[in-house]
Design an enzyme around this catalytic site. Structure first.
Site, mmCIF file in Angstrom:
data_model
loop_
_atom_site.group_PDB
_atom_site.id
_atom_site.type_symbol
_atom_site.label_atom_id
_atom_site.label_comp_id
_atom_site.label_asym_id
_atom_site.label_seq_id
_atom_site.Cartn_x
_atom_site.Cartn_y
_atom_site.Cartn_z
ATOM 1 C CG ASP A 1 8.139 5.135 -11.604
ATOM 2 O OD1 ASP A 1 8.670 4.008 -11.713
ATOM 3 O OD2 ASP A 1 6.914 5.321 -11.756
ATOM 4 C CE LYS B 1 -5.171 -2.204 0.396
ATOM 5 N NZ LYS B 1 -5.247 -0.834 -0.133
ATOM 6 C CB SER C 1 -0.951 -0.069 1.212
ATOM 7 O OG SER C 1 -1.844 0.988 1.248
#
Length: 433
Positions: A313, A327, A302
């Site tokens: 990224d 999740k 999460s």
């Protein structure tokens, strides 16, 4: 962070799996926020529902009240949507609100469901569950000798909660092995969200156990303290998100923002009004661009995956460990007018590069599996400097004699993944300098 003010009409938060669910956001959604269009009522299905309810009331072996039947129907509607949507009765709703404040009663264990069984997502640090050696991936097959097969996650959590000091026995299955019992005593769980310390000269360590409302602020303080303890800018930092089951979305954004100067952190997409949100970093960088290694594993879920995915990224740090939990959904707490609430999955979140984490997780840049570290006795022999009449260094360097006494035990000495993270940081600094 100014951009967080965009959380106005939607109570967006990331759910924690199991015993410590999510936090309700500051503002409760109104009916117009969550209903874009009123669809016509399915009259045939409603007639069938009414007929089934009437048959149960008249023919079931024992009398059943209308309230019980209707509440069970509501629970059924939510339970068949996804594992993270639920109908919260008053006690569960109260526990939900207490849990993200950092203190709640129970075992300190985050759980989900798998094939009808209760599965451990992660134990929380410094709790009965972590002290007993419970591990991510363990299946809880019995609670006090009662099988968990068929229990909902909320029912299992309720059975594991209880008065502090009261005993409980969990029967676990680990990696397909034979069942074994673990005896624990319940406790008042006080979760410290952020821990930090120096690993070595110039190298700091920050561990986030759970994303609570004030976690972003605590990470900022931890970075400042590490910098002061070091006396200058850090040479490297390890951010430990292992076995962190997640928490509040805003906290994940704030933590990530401490390591970025610009760019997208996370965005969400859903069906209801204002569920499509974007969060961007501000120019401040509390980490001062220090070389960073982020540790993740199968218990990182999460909000942890939001942080790890954004830093990966942006190539802000090196991710090390094993694949995360996967999740990638957002839950909204929708309070009802009778001290109850719905915890409803309302959106999916995506990393800056548009990756959905749902059911896939984050793959680390460098895979390092969990392993036990055993250190052999370093039997140092006699060195040249120990020999009587040895020559001096010639360049004025002091003699380096055989070391005596035991070396102090460091946090990384018994943690293979952490020691590899520290070695990588040192290697990066050597090549950079």
């Amino acid at each position: 962070m100014p951009h967080l003010s965009r959380l106005t009409s939607l109570a967006l938060a990331i759910a924690l799996l199991g015993a410590t669910p999510l936090l309700q956001a500051d503002q409760t959604p109104t009916a117009t926020d969550v209903t874009s269009e009123k669809a016509p009522l399915p009259l045939d299905e409603l007639r069938t529902f009414a007929e089934v309810m009437d048959r149960i009331k008249s023919a079931y072996v024992e009398p059943v009240s209308d309230k019980t039947l209707l509440e069970n129907a509501i629970k059924g509607m939510l339970s068949n949507l996804d594992p993270h949507s639920a109908y919260l009765e008053p006690e569960a709703f109260l526990e939900l609100q207490e849990s993200t404040s950092g203190e709640f009663g129970g075992l300190g264990i985050e759980v989900g469901t798998e094939d009808g069984f209760i599965k451990v997502i992660s134990p929380i640090d410094d709790t009965p569950a972590s002290a007993a050696g419970i591990q991510p991936g363990d299946l809880i097959v019995k609670i006090d000798d009662q099988p968990t097969k068929g229990l909902s996650m909320m029912e299992a959590v309720e059975k594991m909660r209880g008065k502090a000091g009261s005993p409980i026995v969990l029967t676990l299955v680990r990696e397909g092995g034979k069942p074994f019992d673990v005896e624990l005593k319940r406790a008042v769980i006080k979760v410290k969200s952020v821990k930090s310390q120096m690993l070595d000269d110039g190298y700091g360590y920050v561990r986030i156990t759970q994303f609570q409302v004030n976690t972003g602020e605590e990470v900022g303080k931890a970075l400042d303290k590490l910098r002061k303890d070091n006396g200058k800018k850090l040479s490297g930092l390890v951010l430990d998100l292992r076995n962190n089951p997640g928490g509040v979305l805003q906290a994940a954004v704030e933590v990530t923002d401490h390591f970025l100067k610009s760019g997208l952190i996370v965005y969400t997409e859903g069906r209801i009004a204002n569920s499509e949100l974007r969060f961007n970093a501000d120019p401040a960088d509390a980490s001062e661009g220090v070389p960073l290694v982020v540790l993740i594993n199968g218990g990182s879920a999460s909000a942890s995956e939001i942080v790890a995915g954004a830093l990966q990224d942006h190539k802000r740090g090196v991710l090390m460990g094993t694949d995360s939990f996967g999740k990638g959904s957002v839950q909204t707490v929708l309070p009802l007018n009778n001290d109850r609430a719905l915890k409803l999955t309302t959106a999916l979140y995506f990393t800056p590069n548009g990756r959905s984490i749902q059911a896939q997780g984050i793959v680390p840049d460098i895979e390092v599996a969990r392993a036990k570290v055993t250190r052999e006795q370093d039997e140092e022999g006699i060195k040249e400097a120990d020999l009587q009449g040895h020559l001096g260094n010639g360049n004025g360097g002091a003699d380096k004699l055989r070391s005596k006494g035991e070396k102090p035990v460091r946090l990384q000495d018994g943690d293979y993944q952490l020691s590899q993270a520290l070695n990588l940081l040192k290697g990066l600094n050597i090549t950079r300098n």
